[in-house]
Design a protein around this motif. Sequence first.
Motif, short mmCIF file in Angstrom:
data_model
loop_
_atom_site.label_atom_id
_atom_site.label_comp_id
_atom_site.label_asym_id
_atom_site.label_seq_id
_atom_site.Cartn_x
_atom_site.Cartn_y
_atom_site.Cartn_z
N LEU A 1 69.90 4.77 55.39
CA LEU A 1 68.96 5.46 56.28
C LEU A 1 69.44 6.88 56.58
N GLU A 2 70.74 7.07 56.67
CA GLU A 2 71.26 8.42 56.89
C GLU A 2 70.91 9.33 55.71
N SER A 3 71.00 8.78 54.50
CA SER A 3 70.69 9.58 53.31
C SER A 3 69.23 10.00 53.28
N MET A 4 68.38 9.28 54.02
CA MET A 4 66.96 9.61 54.05
C MET A 4 66.58 10.43 55.29
N GLY A 5 67.58 10.85 56.06
CA GLY A 5 67.31 11.74 57.17
C GLY A 5 67.57 11.17 58.54
N GLY A 6 68.07 9.94 58.61
CA GLY A 6 68.36 9.33 59.90
C GLY A 6 69.42 10.09 60.66
N GLU A 7 69.31 10.10 61.98
CA GLU A 7 70.28 10.80 62.82
C GLU A 7 70.38 10.10 64.17
N TYR A 8 71.43 10.45 64.90
CA TYR A 8 71.64 9.84 66.22
C TYR A 8 70.87 10.62 67.29
N LEU A 9 70.39 9.86 68.27
CA LEU A 9 69.67 10.43 69.41
C LEU A 9 70.18 9.72 70.65
N SER A 10 70.46 10.48 71.71
CA SER A 10 70.93 9.84 72.93
C SER A 10 69.87 8.86 73.43
N PHE A 11 70.31 7.80 74.07
CA PHE A 11 69.35 6.80 74.53
C PHE A 11 68.39 7.39 75.56
N SER A 12 68.88 8.29 76.39
CA SER A 12 68.00 8.89 77.40
C SER A 12 66.88 9.69 76.74
N ASP A 13 67.20 10.42 75.67
CA ASP A 13 66.17 11.17 74.95
C ASP A 13 65.22 10.22 74.22
N TYR A 14 65.78 9.17 73.66
CA TYR A 14 64.96 8.17 72.98
C TYR A 14 63.97 7.54 73.95
N LEU A 15 64.45 7.19 75.13
CA LEU A 15 63.61 6.54 76.12
C LEU A 15 62.52 7.50 76.62
N ALA A 16 62.85 8.78 76.72
CA ALA A 16 61.86 9.76 77.16
C ALA A 16 60.70 9.86 76.17
N ILE A 17 61.00 9.77 74.87
CA ILE A 17 59.95 9.79 73.85
C ILE A 17 59.15 8.49 73.91
N LEU A 18 59.86 7.38 74.00
CA LEU A 18 59.23 6.06 73.99
C LEU A 18 58.26 5.86 75.15
N THR A 19 58.61 6.41 76.30
CA THR A 19 57.81 6.13 77.51
C THR A 19 56.82 7.24 77.84
N ASN A 20 56.66 8.21 76.95
CA ASN A 20 55.67 9.27 77.17
C ASN A 20 54.28 8.64 77.23
N PRO A 21 53.60 8.74 78.36
CA PRO A 21 52.32 8.04 78.52
C PRO A 21 51.16 8.71 77.78
N ARG A 22 51.33 9.93 77.38
CA ARG A 22 50.20 10.66 76.79
C ARG A 22 50.27 10.63 75.27
#
Length: 217
Positions: A191-212
Amino acid sequence: MVFELDSKKLEFPHPSYAEEDGLLAIGGDLSADRLLLAYSNGIFPWFSDDTPILWYAPNPRFVLYPSKIKVSKSMAACIRKNTFSISVDRDFDAVIKSCSAINRKDQQGTWITKDMIKAYTTLYTMGYAHAVEVWQGELLVGGLYGVLINGVFCGESMFSRVPNASKAALIYLAQEIELRLIDCQFHTPHLESMGGEYLSFSDYLAILTNPRYEQPL
């Protein structure tokens, strides 16, 4: 600290309490309501037949931004030649069972148990779980499945019976479906070879819970 869940209470501890390896809680059940609550809070189950249900919330999270997916020259040529035909939700059952049955290097058995198959099939019938199928003629040669929450596709597993089939599924998912993020959950070199990268959990959660955000599927 690992929490023990009460199967009669539909709740999870906050993901910030997860252990270094991401393990957050143990127990509970695989009901649709619990799974949806888990995924909506960045938590997912990962266990095997000989363990209780284990719930994870890794920090940082390994993700793939669809716009950043890396397509090798050989893979681009494969796509141009129409080596495969690709569909979405044509045969979810076959994909999840294939992911369960496929032999994987350095792995004995599978974490996709009969109970997991039943639970995710229920999510599929509810419109939350989806599959990408890769075909050669009428033969299913690869694919992936996962859970779609608020524009974030939480990838659960993929399989290939011929070279490049799972890559084709992932590229299709990234390029043809309007997603904000693909949650890879854990790091793998593939997955890293295809562009995967690390994201902080707080940033991940902010994207996941965006209501709009409007679901693409």
